[in-house]
Design a protein around this motif. Structure first.
Motif, PDB file in Angstrom:
ATOM      1  N   ASP D  12       0.863  -1.177   0.000  1.00 24.50           N
ATOM      2  CA  ASP D  12       0.000   0.000   0.000  1.00 24.50           C
ATOM      3  C   ASP D  12       0.904   1.234   0.000  1.00 24.50           C
ATOM      4  N   LEU D  13       0.797   2.061  -1.040  1.00 21.05           N
ATOM      5  CA  LEU D  13       1.713   3.203  -1.155  1.00 21.05           C
ATOM      6  C   LEU D  13       1.084   4.523  -0.719  1.00 21.05           C
ATOM      7  N   VAL D  14      -0.134   4.420  -0.167  1.00 21.25           N
ATOM      8  CA  VAL D  14      -0.833   5.614   0.305  1.00 21.25           C
ATOM      9  C   VAL D  14      -0.790   5.613   1.833  1.00 21.25           C
ATOM     10  N   THR D  15      -0.656   6.782   2.407  1.00 25.63           N
ATOM     11  CA  THR D  15      -0.648   6.898   3.864  1.00 25.63           C
ATOM     12  C   THR D  15      -1.819   6.116   4.464  1.00 25.63           C
ATOM     13  N   PRO D  16      -1.573   5.357   5.551  1.00 23.40           N
ATOM     14  CA  PRO D  16      -2.663   4.534   6.095  1.00 23.40           C
ATOM     15  C   PRO D  16      -3.853   5.374   6.571  1.00 23.40           C
ATOM     16  N   GLY D  17      -3.586   6.517   7.129  1.00 22.67           N
ATOM     17  CA  GLY D  17      -4.701   7.356   7.550  1.00 22.67           C
ATOM     18  C   GLY D  17      -4.760   8.592   6.689  1.00 22.67           C
ATOM     19  N   MET D  18      -5.732   8.653   5.789  1.00 19.66           N
ATOM     20  CA  MET D  18      -5.893   9.876   4.987  1.00 19.66           C
ATOM     21  C   MET D  18      -7.335  10.335   5.109  1.00 19.66           C
ATOM     22  N   SER D  19      -7.520  11.634   4.936  1.00 17.61           N
ATOM     23  CA  SER D  19      -8.809  12.197   5.324  1.00 17.61           C
ATOM     24  C   SER D  19      -9.867  12.173   4.226  1.00 17.61           C
ATOM     25  N   ALA D  20      -9.929  11.075   3.466  1.00 11.79           N
ATOM     26  CA  ALA D  20     -11.070  10.911   2.557  1.00 11.79           C
ATOM     27  C   ALA D  20     -12.264  10.433   3.393  1.00 11.79           C
ATOM     28  N   CYS D  21     -13.464  10.697   2.889  1.00  7.76           N
ATOM     29  CA  CYS D  21     -14.668  10.348   3.646  1.00  7.76           C
ATOM     30  C   CYS D  21     -14.756   8.830   3.864  1.00  7.76           C
ATOM     31  N   GLN D  22     -15.540   8.436   4.834  1.00 10.77           N
ATOM     32  CA  GLN D  22     -15.854   7.014   5.016  1.00 10.77           C
ATOM     33  C   GLN D  22     -16.434   6.455   3.715  1.00 10.77           C
ATOM     34  N   GLY D  23     -15.898   5.368   3.269  1.00 10.62           N
ATOM     35  CA  GLY D  23     -16.449   4.706   2.089  1.00 10.62           C
ATOM     36  C   GLY D  23     -16.154   5.430   0.791  1.00 10.62           C
ATOM     37  N   CYS D  24     -15.098   6.217   0.770  1.00  9.19           N
ATOM     38  CA  CYS D  24     -14.789   7.021  -0.421  1.00  9.19           C
ATOM     39  C   CYS D  24     -14.345   6.151  -1.590  1.00  9.19           C
ATOM     40  N   GLY D  25     -15.010   6.327  -2.728  1.00  8.96           N
ATOM     41  CA  GLY D  25     -14.632   5.588  -3.932  1.00  8.96           C
ATOM     42  C   GLY D  25     -13.260   5.998  -4.427  1.00  8.96           C
ATOM     43  N   GLY D  26     -12.952   7.288  -4.340  1.00  8.46           N
ATOM     44  CA  GLY D  26     -11.666   7.808  -4.826  1.00  8.46           C
ATOM     45  C   GLY D  26     -10.495   7.195  -4.078  1.00  8.46           C
ATOM     46  N   GLU D  27     -10.632   7.108  -2.752  1.00  9.23           N
ATOM     47  CA  GLU D  27      -9.546   6.537  -1.947  1.00  9.23           C
ATOM     48  C   GLU D  27      -9.294   5.088  -2.345  1.00  9.23           C
ATOM     49  N   LEU D  28     -10.381   4.343  -2.488  1.00  4.15           N
ATOM     50  CA  LEU D  28     -10.265   2.936  -2.898  1.00  4.15           C
ATOM     51  C   LEU D  28      -9.503   2.838  -4.224  1.00  4.15           C
ATOM     52  N   CYS D  29      -9.911   3.653  -5.171  1.00  2.00           N
ATOM     53  CA  CYS D  29      -9.303   3.583  -6.507  1.00  2.00           C
ATOM     54  C   CYS D  29      -7.833   3.989  -6.476  1.00  2.00           C
ATOM     55  N   LEU D  30      -7.511   5.055  -5.748  1.00  2.00           N
ATOM     56  CA  LEU D  30      -6.125   5.522  -5.679  1.00  2.00           C
ATOM     57  C   LEU D  30      -5.219   4.444  -5.082  1.00  2.00           C
ATOM     58  N   ARG D  31      -5.713   3.843  -3.990  1.00  2.00           N
ATOM     59  CA  ARG D  31      -4.889   2.793  -3.373  1.00  2.00           C
ATOM     60  C   ARG D  31      -4.652   1.636  -4.347  1.00  2.00           C
ATOM     61  N   ARG D  32      -5.704   1.235  -5.054  1.00  2.00           N
ATOM     62  CA  ARG D  32      -5.558   0.108  -5.975  1.00  2.00           C
ATOM     63  C   ARG D  32      -4.596   0.462  -7.114  1.00  2.00           C
ATOM     64  N   VAL D  33      -4.737   1.668  -7.649  1.00  2.00           N
ATOM     65  CA  VAL D  33      -3.863   2.086  -8.754  1.00  2.00           C
ATOM     66  C   VAL D  33      -2.400   1.992  -8.336  1.00  2.00           C
ATOM     67  N   LEU D  34      -2.092   2.528  -7.158  1.00  2.00           N
ATOM     68  CA  LEU D  34      -0.685   2.542  -6.742  1.00  2.00           C
ATOM     69  C   LEU D  34      -0.210   1.166  -6.305  1.00  2.00           C
ATOM     70  N   GLN D  35      -1.134   0.340  -5.787  1.00  2.29           N
ATOM     71  CA  GLN D  35      -0.740  -1.041  -5.459  1.00  2.29           C
ATOM     72  C   GLN D  35      -0.264  -1.760  -6.709  1.00  2.29           C
ATOM     73  N   ILE D  36      -0.976  -1.519  -7.807  1.00  2.09           N
ATOM     74  CA  ILE D  36      -0.618  -2.197  -9.055  1.00  2.09           C
ATOM     75  C   ILE D  36       0.615  -1.540  -9.692  1.00  2.09           C
ATOM     76  N   ALA D  37       0.670  -0.209  -9.620  1.00  2.00           N
ATOM     77  CA  ALA D  37       1.778   0.502 -10.292  1.00  2.00           C
ATOM     78  C   ALA D  37       3.108   0.282  -9.580  1.00  2.00           C
ATOM     79  N   GLY D  38       3.082   0.226  -8.257  1.00  2.00           N
ATOM     80  CA  GLY D  38       4.307  -0.012  -7.502  1.00  2.00           C
ATOM     81  C   GLY D  38       5.148   1.237  -7.302  1.00  2.00           C
ATOM     82  N   GLU D  39       6.300   1.022  -6.674  1.00  2.00           N
ATOM     83  CA  GLU D  39       7.096   2.162  -6.210  1.00  2.00           C
ATOM     84  C   GLU D  39       7.847   2.905  -7.308  1.00  2.00           C
ATOM     85  N   ASN D  40       8.020   2.274  -8.451  1.00  2.00           N
ATOM     86  CA  ASN D  40       8.766   2.940  -9.519  1.00  2.00           C
ATOM     87  C   ASN D  40       7.819   3.844 -10.326  1.00  2.00           C
ATOM     88  N   SER D  41       7.177   4.756  -9.604  1.00  2.00           N
ATOM     89  CA  SER D  41       6.146   5.601 -10.216  1.00  2.00           C
ATOM     90  C   SER D  41       6.284   7.031  -9.722  1.00  2.00           C
TER      91      SER D  41
END
Lengths: 181, 392, 86, 300
Positions: D12-41
């Motif tokens: 997970d390349l996103v800070t564990p606690g970020m201030s997106a709303c409960q159940g935020c679709g954007g947060e879910l998507c961002l985390r997934r994108v970076l999980q797949i993209a990895g650190e060389n991004s």
């Protein structure tokens, strides 16, 4: 310092001709500058530009108000009020025209006049209705004092090729000089 | 070896940029700058430059692209005029406040409205408080030289501020004159390749660039930026000396002066008009008027100390502007010069002359008329600001 | 304060205590769970973790949105009132 | 490796606690994108919910474990063009260059720089997380807001009832730039989602890749946070948000709905559509149908 003004129409290659003069002067170690005056940049619209030649660095960066020499690329421009404005008393005028000196009805400050059918010569030699390089031949004949004809020819050849040099040479030979009172 | 060529100001700018070996160029055509983009494109097409050229869809993107490339460690170049600069303003301000060094040429042009495409300095003058270094040049040689010097100044570790090289649209951009082009080897020795160290947009050194920053920290950045801008004054003089050693040409640093030593009155001007004013000063001298000239080269940082020093023992000065300061009944440079001499407490006689707007010529006669008015006022022992002159 | 020429940050992470946002919390019913991993794929804050061959809920940052409970095909996650046990 | 395993074992390349709303679709998507993209991004996140939620950092703290920059609202694609050009010059095309922008920064003021970068075929992965409005600043309308939707700038009043104009359909607009890869993604279809991010990243090494993510917003849209995935699923099942992709000049439908549910099933979950009358829903249904028909024809 000698100040000249160029009058032509969009598409006649006025700017390129003037730039070749500047290059040729600079190649001899002297100084020259050219500022085109832009109205609307369209084929056919009147264009004019200002050329200065000097032995030393030219600092002034303005339009030319009292030219010693006028180079007119198109005789239809002669009737424009601006064309002869400020021409010095002993002014030199070089005109691309088929007309005779009498037909042109030039103003009084035009003392030394050179006429050449640059368009006709250009069509014959370079097969295009662009009189700029041809006019350079007439210019070189009229302004021998401050342009080196050999260097000018070289520069025409590098920039535009052999046919244009030939056209310029013909104009150099054919240009007619008139001293008016 | 250097070579001598007849070139337009725009050609001079594109060759200067090319010789500085930029990594990335992004530019969008606009009158009167377009032939800079064309020139660079031609040099890249001919393999004379190995820069990456991004043919963007607007100036906004031009500045954004070069910001990205600069953040990724590249040396970058762009050029614009008037409305293009206005469209660029958002990333333009950001470039300087991110302290990303670069050089941008501005072929200065009047701002619309009324609709116009011709010369004037309103564009560059209007953004003088955007945190960029701004130099205004007198001729085509200075365009080329200042683009090369610009990178050296801008990339100095004590500076890290981008720089505008401003030259008059048409009156320089389209003026053909003699320019000495230094060789690539000479330029390479003077200007080594750029290495960006202060920001890295690189996975090998992960960092957030430009996080949300509260005022108590932001004010420190601004203070730092202003202090660096003051340091630029020394760097400009230093680079001018180095340039002279290498190429034999010196421009005198922040300002240049002409026949000021024994002058009673001084004409202050900027850009291509300086050359005309030099001729006017000579003519006025022939007529017995004790006139000198200050060429203001840098608008930012503004050479206030230098100007005050020159004017400290004079009777009056006239500032010829190619732009207006709305809200002050004067030109922009006049305001700045007046502020610079305010500490002298001498109530010098001064005059603001405005001309050259929208492509108008500032003729020799115009400059002479300004000198005459000031000279007459001095003889009548007038003090303070005279009525603004409009050179029409 | 470290001196930066330009606004950059590279010293650690900004972390918010999002666990305190929770008013209901997910609880996994291990008997119903078939270890399919669907909950993990949908958790917006990555609070479902796969550790020692098992899916577990990490409550450190779980905001209690309830997506995991809603999406579990076996209804193996219950949302219960946040109580003293936290 | 299947998509669940990929997500299970990635960092997970996103800070564990970020201030997106409960159940935020954007947060879910961002985390997934970076999980797949990895650190060389490297990633650029323009102003919007994700930038506002602290992933671009606050003070001197970094909200992501990869280099992140908050570009201007309207220059994400051109900014990254410059980055991409420089990385190409340095011979480091292995670095993933990613934009993660909202619909405002993509379809509204950011559109010019986006279309420019797409036309030039700049090497990057541009991701739009479309939550149909300017949610970070309190849900103002954007050009991707659905017709009839209530927003803070298209309120339900006595005369006007929500947004009067139809949604701008970005996926086809971007596909018609003939870019390297275009796809639509929904967090409800996570397998498809993960595959398309992988494909998009791969395509971004050759040219311009554009992903359009349907990103439900509990706060702005007005549904309970636990229903986020369900809302997204119904958008797909009703053909409101078809899952399609475009590559090699061909359009493809990834998830065929043999018996699509009515668009009302999707609309009724969110408060922003609560005021819609039957005829309004019928109008949206008609739009959905005709868009689907067009896509089917293009995908033949």
């Amino acid at each position: 310092m000698i100040e000249l003004r160029f009058h032509g129409r969009g598409g006649q290659g006025v700017v390129k001709a003037a730039q070749i003069i500047v290059s040729s002067v600079i190649d001899t170690g002297k100084y020259a500058q050219f500022i085109p005056f832009f109205g609307v940049e369209r084929k056919g619209s009147p264009v004019f530009g200002f050329l200065r030649i000097d032995d030393k660095d030219i600092r002034i960066k303005t339009q030319v108000y009292t030219p010693k020499v006028l180079v007119v690329f198109d005789d239809t421009l002669l009737s424009m009020e601006k064309t002869f404005k400020g021409l010095q008393e002993d002014g030199v005028v070089i005109i691309n025209t088929k007309k005779s000196i009498k037909e042109l009805e030039l103003p009084k400050n035009a003392k030394e006049v050179y006429l050449v059918d640059a368009t006709g010569i250009a069509i014959e030699n370079i097969k295009r209705n662009i009189p700029n390089t041809t006019m350079l031949g007439a210019f070189a004949n009229a302004c021998k004092d401050f342009i080196n004809w050999d260097i000018l020819k070289q520069n025409i050849e590098t920039k535009f090729g052999e046919a244009n040099v030939k056209s310029a040479k013909v104009a150099y030979e054919k240009v007619q000089k008139y001293n008016l009172d | 070896m250097s070579k001598i060529k007849a070139m337009t100001g725009n050609q001079s700018a594109s060759i200067g940029a090319c010789l500085s070996r930029p990594d990335v160029i992004a530019a969008y055509p606009i009158t009167p700058q377009s032939s800079v983009v064309e020139g660079l494109a031609a040099m890249i097409a001919d393999g004379k430059s190995d820069a990456q050229m991004v043919q963007v869809e607007s100036e906004h993107s031009a500045m954004s692209v070069v910001q990205g490339s600069a953040m990724a460690g590249g040396r970058v170049f762009t050029a614009t005029s008037a409305q293009g600069l206005a469209l660029m303003y958002e990333p333009y301000f950001r470039m300087s406040t991110l302290r990303l060094p670069m050089v941008m040429a501005i072929a200065t042009r009047e701002m619309t409205s009324p609709e116009t495409v011709w010369s004037g300095q309103q564009d560059a003058m209007s953004v003088r408080d955007s945190g960029w270094i701004q130099v205004f040049v007198e001729n085509n040689q200075e365009i080329l030289d200042m683009i090369i010097q610009g990178y050296k100044i801008s990339e100095d570790k004590d500076v890290l501020i981008p720089m505008n090289v401003c030259y008059d649209g048409f009156y320089l951009s389209h003026l053909t004159e003699r320019v000495e082009i230094p060789s690539q080897e000479q330029v390479d020795e003077f200007l080594p390749r750029y290495k960006c160290e202060h920001v890295a947009y690189d996975p090998q050194n992960p960092m957030a660039v430009d996080p949300l920053t509260p005022g108590e920290i932001l004010i420190n950045y601004r203070e730092n930026h202003l202090q660096s801008m003051q340091k630029v004054k020394d760097i400009i003089e230093k680079v001018d000396k180095e340039f002279k050693e290498k190429f034999g040409r010196s421009y005198g640093g922040l300002i240049d002066t002409y026949r000021c030593e024994d002058a009673e009155i001084v004409v202050v001007t900027i850009g291509a008009n300086v050359g005309t004013a030099r001729v006017a000063v000579d003519l006025a001298r022939e007529k017995g008027k004790k006139v000198g000239l200050i060429k203001v080269r840098f608008m930012r940082p503004f050479p206030n100390e230098k100007i005050a020093e020159v004017l400290s023992n004079k009777k009056g000065y006239a500032v010829i502007d190619r732009s207006v300061s709305f809200g002050w009944n004067s030109g922009v440079l006049y305001q700045e010069v007046k502020a610079a001499v305010s500490d002298l407490n001498q109530n010098l006689c001064s005059i603001s002359a405005i001309g050259g707007l929208g492509g108008l010529d500032i003729s020799l006669n115009h400059v002479m008329s300004v000198i005459d008015v000031l000279d007459k006022a001095i003889k009548e022992e007038k003090q303070g600001q005279l009525q603004t002159m409009w050179l029409k | 304060m470290r001196k930066f020429v330009t606004p950059v940050g590279n010293e650690g992470m900004y972390i918010l205590d999002t666990a305190s946002w929770r008013i209901v919390k997910p609880v996994m019913n291990k008997e119903k769970c078939v270890e399919c991993g669907i909950c993990l794929t949908y958790c917006p804050v990555n609070s479902i973790e796969f550790k020692s061959d098992k899916y577990i809920i990490n409550y450190d940052f779980c905001k209690g949105c309830g997506i995991c409970s809603n999406e579990c095909p076996k209804t193996a996650i219950d949302m219960i009132e946040e109580g003293d046990e936290r | 490796m299947n998509y669940i395993d990929k997500l299970k074992f990635s960092k997970d390349l996103v800070t564990p606690g970020m201030s997106a709303c409960q159940g935020c679709g954007g947060e879910l998507c961002l985390r997934r994108v970076l999980q797949i993209a990895g650190e060389n991004s490297v990633i650029a996140i323009p102003p919007g919910c994700m930038a506002g939620a602290g992933v671009v950092g606050w003070n001197f703290d970094n909200g992501l474990k990869v280099p992140v920059h908050i570009p201007l609202l309207d220059n994400t694609a051109s900014f990254l063009s410059g980055v991409s050009q420089m990385y190409q010059r340095k011979g480091r095309e292995d670095v993933n260059i990613i934009a993660f922008a909202g619909d405002g920064a993509t379809a509204d003021c950011g559109f010019q720089s986006l279309t420019g970068a797409a036309e030039r075929g700049e090497h990057m992965l541009y991701i739009c997380y479309d939550n149909e409005g300017y949610m970070n600043t309190g849900f103002q309308r954007s050009s991707t807001t659905t017709k009839g939707s209530k927003t803070s700038t298209t309120p339900v009043g006595i005369v006007l009832k929500g947004k009067s104009q139809s949604k701008k359909y970005m996926p086809l607009i971007m596909a018609m730039h003939n870019i390297e890869y275009m796809a639509t993604l929904s967090p409800s279809n996570m397998k498809d989602f993960v595959e398309k991010i992988e494909k998009g990243l791969e395509a971004s090494k050759r040219g311009f890749a554009y992903l359009h993510i349907f990103s439900p917003c509990p706060t702005g849209w007005g549904y309970p946070p636990n229903l986020g995935i369900e809302v997204a699923r119904k958008a797909v099942k009703s053909n409101f948000f078809p899952l399609i992709e475009f590559e090699n000049g061909k359009l493809k439908i990834n998830v065929e709905n043999k018996n699509p549910i009515g668009v009302g099933e999707f609309l009724k979950l969110s408060n922003k559509f609560k005021h819609l009358r039957d005829e309004d829903i019928a109008f949206i249904q008609e739009e959905v149908n005709s868009r689907m028909e067009l896509i089917k024809k293009l995908a033949l």
